[in-house]
Design an enzyme around this catalytic site. Structure first.
Site, PDB file in Angstrom:
ATOM      1  N   CYS A 109       0.811  -1.227   0.000  1.00 14.32           N
ATOM      2  CA  CYS A 109       0.000   0.000   0.000  1.00 14.32           C
ATOM      3  C   CYS A 109       0.843   1.274   0.000  1.00 14.32           C
ATOM      4  CB  CYS A 109      -0.954   0.005   1.191  1.00 14.32           C
ATOM      5  SG  CYS A 109      -2.138  -1.347   1.114  1.00 14.32           S
TER       6      CYS A 109
ATOM      7  N   ASN B 266     -10.039   0.097  -0.158  1.00 16.50           N
ATOM      8  CA  ASN B 266      -8.578   0.188  -0.136  1.00 16.50           C
ATOM      9  C   ASN B 266      -8.054  -0.405  -1.452  1.00 16.50           C
ATOM     10  OD1 ASN B 266      -5.842  -0.199   0.237  1.00 16.50           O
ATOM     11  ND2 ASN B 266      -6.030  -1.018   2.315  1.00 16.50           N
TER      12      ASN B 266
ATOM     13  N   HIS C 200      -3.253   7.450   1.834  1.00 19.10           N
ATOM     14  CA  HIS C 200      -3.659   6.114   1.414  1.00 19.10           C
ATOM     15  C   HIS C 200      -5.014   5.844   2.060  1.00 19.10           C
ATOM     16  CE1 HIS C 200      -3.982   1.930   0.763  1.00 19.10           C
ATOM     17  NE2 HIS C 200      -3.667   1.582   1.980  1.00 19.10           N
TER      18      HIS C 200
HETATM   19  N1  COA Z   1     -18.412  -8.295   9.285  1.00 18.81           N
HETATM   20  C1  COA Z   1     -18.922  -8.558  10.508  1.00 18.81           C
HETATM   21  N2  COA Z   1     -18.144  -8.901  11.544  1.00 18.81           N
HETATM   22  C2  COA Z   1     -16.819  -8.967  11.361  1.00 18.81           C
HETATM   23  C3  COA Z   1     -16.231  -8.703  10.097  1.00 18.81           C
HETATM   24  C4  COA Z   1     -17.105  -8.364   9.047  1.00 18.81           C
HETATM   25  N3  COA Z   1     -16.638  -8.087   7.807  1.00 18.81           N
HETATM   26  N4  COA Z   1     -14.891  -8.842  10.211  1.00 18.81           N
HETATM   27  C5  COA Z   1     -14.658  -9.188  11.490  1.00 18.81           C
HETATM   28  N5  COA Z   1     -15.797  -9.259  12.169  1.00 18.81           N
HETATM   29  C6  COA Z   1     -15.995  -9.597  13.575  1.00 18.81           C
HETATM   30  C7  COA Z   1     -14.866 -10.436  14.121  1.00 18.81           C
HETATM   31  O1  COA Z   1     -15.060 -11.795  13.828  1.00 18.81           O
HETATM   32  C8  COA Z   1     -14.959 -10.152  15.605  1.00 18.81           C
HETATM   33  O2  COA Z   1     -15.980 -10.931  16.124  1.00 18.81           O
HETATM   34  P1  COA Z   1     -15.857 -11.565  17.619  1.00 18.81           P
HETATM   35  O3  COA Z   1     -15.740 -10.399  18.519  1.00 18.81           O
HETATM   36  O4  COA Z   1     -17.106 -12.334  17.736  1.00 18.81           O
HETATM   37  O5  COA Z   1     -14.608 -12.394  17.570  1.00 18.81           O
HETATM   38  C9  COA Z   1     -15.423  -8.682  15.646  1.00 18.81           C
HETATM   39  O6  COA Z   1     -15.966  -8.410  14.346  1.00 18.81           O
HETATM   40  C10 COA Z   1     -14.316  -7.729  15.932  1.00 18.81           C
HETATM   41  O7  COA Z   1     -13.199  -8.048  15.099  1.00 18.81           O
HETATM   42  P2  COA Z   1     -11.884  -7.234  15.126  1.00 18.81           P
HETATM   43  O8  COA Z   1     -10.940  -7.799  14.097  1.00 18.81           O
HETATM   44  O9  COA Z   1     -11.384  -7.101  16.502  1.00 18.81           O
HETATM   45  O10 COA Z   1     -12.447  -5.827  14.613  1.00 18.81           O
HETATM   46  P3  COA Z   1     -11.740  -4.440  14.535  1.00 18.81           P
HETATM   47  O11 COA Z   1     -12.473  -3.443  15.309  1.00 18.81           O
HETATM   48  O12 COA Z   1     -10.253  -4.534  14.780  1.00 18.81           O
HETATM   49  O13 COA Z   1     -11.942  -4.068  13.003  1.00 18.81           O
HETATM   50  C11 COA Z   1     -10.624  -4.023  10.980  1.00 18.81           C
HETATM   51  C12 COA Z   1     -11.361  -4.882  11.998  1.00 18.81           C
HETATM   52  C13 COA Z   1      -9.982  -4.911   9.944  1.00 18.81           C
HETATM   53  C14 COA Z   1     -11.637  -3.104  10.315  1.00 18.81           C
HETATM   54  C15 COA Z   1      -9.577  -3.164  11.735  1.00 18.81           C
HETATM   55  O14 COA Z   1      -8.753  -3.977  12.534  1.00 18.81           O
HETATM   56  C16 COA Z   1      -8.702  -2.402  10.796  1.00 18.81           C
HETATM   57  O15 COA Z   1      -9.147  -1.480  10.133  1.00 18.81           O
HETATM   58  N6  COA Z   1      -7.395  -2.714  10.758  1.00 18.81           N
HETATM   59  C17 COA Z   1      -6.494  -2.074   9.844  1.00 18.81           C
HETATM   60  C18 COA Z   1      -6.645  -2.734   8.533  1.00 18.81           C
HETATM   61  C19 COA Z   1      -6.043  -1.974   7.417  1.00 18.81           C
HETATM   62  O16 COA Z   1      -6.305  -0.816   7.250  1.00 18.81           O
HETATM   63  N7  COA Z   1      -5.251  -2.678   6.631  1.00 18.81           N
HETATM   64  C20 COA Z   1      -4.681  -2.185   5.455  1.00 18.81           C
HETATM   65  C21 COA Z   1      -3.487  -1.396   5.758  1.00 18.81           C
HETATM   66  S1  COA Z   1      -2.743  -0.965   4.260  1.00 18.81           S
END
Ligand code: COA
Length: 330
Positions: free
Chosen positions: A120, A287, A257
């Site tokens: 990215c 993204n 980004h």
């Molecule tokens: N829809 C519904 N529920 C979802 C889901 C989806 N698409 N993806 C994950 N969940 C659930 C998980 O299973 C988890 O459930 P649980 O509590 O029963 O185990 C819950 O949501 C929370 O998951 P978690 O991974 O802790 O969520 P989060 O608040 O960290 O959000 C992201 C997840 C990916 C949105 C977040 O971590 C993020 O933005 N990270 C950075 C990613 C990024 O930008 N990457 C690219 C960089 S270039």
């Protein structure tokens, strides 16, 4: 290199362009494939829709489309270009570089063409390499393209990753021009890139030619990425602004980004940036990895927000981890 008394070589953004696949996939469409909801995706990421390439649309074709538009916008011909750098992690083939395929499609037979792989952060890395090559006289007209088809490397059964990404391409044309050595002159002012390979297994693809002999799928520890993102991004933005002796209030536009709205909000808060100065397209594009910055830049230039003379700050973080920022006067 030029004599500082007469001026310095600046990599000036002469034009920009972008390309998106025809097909739009909304959060409602994705909720038919994996167990998710529009509400969850919007609340956690800000993404509402993304474009997904069909079989006829590839990193090469999207890149060529964006490049042609950027050349037209700059009023330049393909024959003027003496370097093509494509930032991508989703090349058409393992080799040759997608840049050479795009070079051929544009009918260019001189100069050089190569790919840069920093996931990215690829566009920021590519701008940094282009600027260094222009300042050392190795190129005078550079096409810098970010083009990606991440839909091809997503695991469409993994709701934690497949909802986040989209496909697209963006391009800028950089021209070497001699200008007074002043922050008011147009062109790239400061570039800064970083990486820390200790985190290579936090965001990666679980395949490759030398290991599994397959393309593989994207894997990510979302929380880990999130934890480092605001610190790394705000740190490198601060570095380039300090080096150029500018304050956040002096920057007209932040073109980040487009990974996650919450990461951007955290960065804004930490640096004291005006929210109105942020160009945000992730709601429509998702993204798009290395394509996201030039795509967002093109949108804001073409809708009239970013004008000639504006100070623009690009920033990104991605797998590796890699991160970086570029400050430019448009
Ligand atoms: N829809 C519904 N529920 C979802 C889901 C989806 N698409 N993806 C994950 N969940 C659930 C998980 O299973 C988890 O459930 P649980 O509590 O029963 O185990 C819950 O949501 C929370 O998951 P978690 O991974 O802790 O969520 P989060 O608040 O960290 O959000 C992201 C997840 C990916 C949105 C977040 O971590 C993020 O933005 N990270 C950075 C990613 C990024 O930008 N990457 C690219 C960089 S270039």
């Amino acid at each position: 290199m030029s004599d500082k008394s007469t001026g310095v070589i600046r990599s000036v953004i002469a034009g920009c362009g972008s390309a998106l696949p025809q097909r739009i996939m909304t959060n409602a469409d994705i909720s038919k494939i994996v167990d998710t909801t529009d509400e969850w995706i919007v609340e956690r990421t800000g993404i509402k829709a993304r474009h997904i390439a069909d079989d006829s649309e590839t990193t090469r074709t999207l890149g060529v489309d964006a490049a042609r538009k950027a050349l037209a916008h700059a009023g330049l011909e393909a024959g003027d270009v003496d370097l093509i750098i494509v930032a991508t992690s989703t090349p058409d083939q393992t080799f040759p570089a997608t840049a050479t395929l795009i070079q051929a499609d544009l009918g260019i037979t001189r100069g050089a063409a190569f790919d840069v792989q920093a996931v990215c952060s690829g566009f920021v890395y590519a701008l940094t390499v282009a600027d260094a090559m222009m300042k050392t006289g190795q190129a005078s007209c550079v096409l810098v393209i970010g083009s990606e088809t991440f839909s091809r490397i997503l695991d469409w059964t993994d709701r934690t990753t497949c909802v986040l990404f989209g496909d697209g391409a963006g391009a800028v044309v950089l021209k070497a021009e001699t200008h007074p050595d002043s922050q008011q002159s147009p062109g790239i002012l400061v570039t800064r890139i970083h990486s820390d390979g200790r985190f290579h297994d936090k965001l990666y693809v679980d395949g490759g030619p030398s290991t599994t002999k397959t393309v593989g799928h994207l894997r990510m520890e979302g929380r880990e990425v999130f934890k480092h993102a605001v610190t790394n991004i705000s740190g490198v933005m601060d570095e380039v602004m300090k080096e150029a002796h500018v304050a956040p209030a002096d920057v007209n536009w932040f073109v980040p980004h487009q990974a996650n709205r919450r990461i951007l909000e955290g960065t804004v808060r930490k640096l004291g940036i005006r929210e109105e100065s942020i160009v945000m397209t992730l709601d429509r594009h998702g993204n798009t990895s290395a394509a996201s910055i030039p795509l967002a830049f093109d949108v804001a230039v073409k809708d009239g927000r970013i004008a000639k003379g504006d100070l623009v700050l690009f920033e990104a973080m991605g797998g590796g981890f890699t991160w970086g920022a570029v400050l430019a006067r448009y």
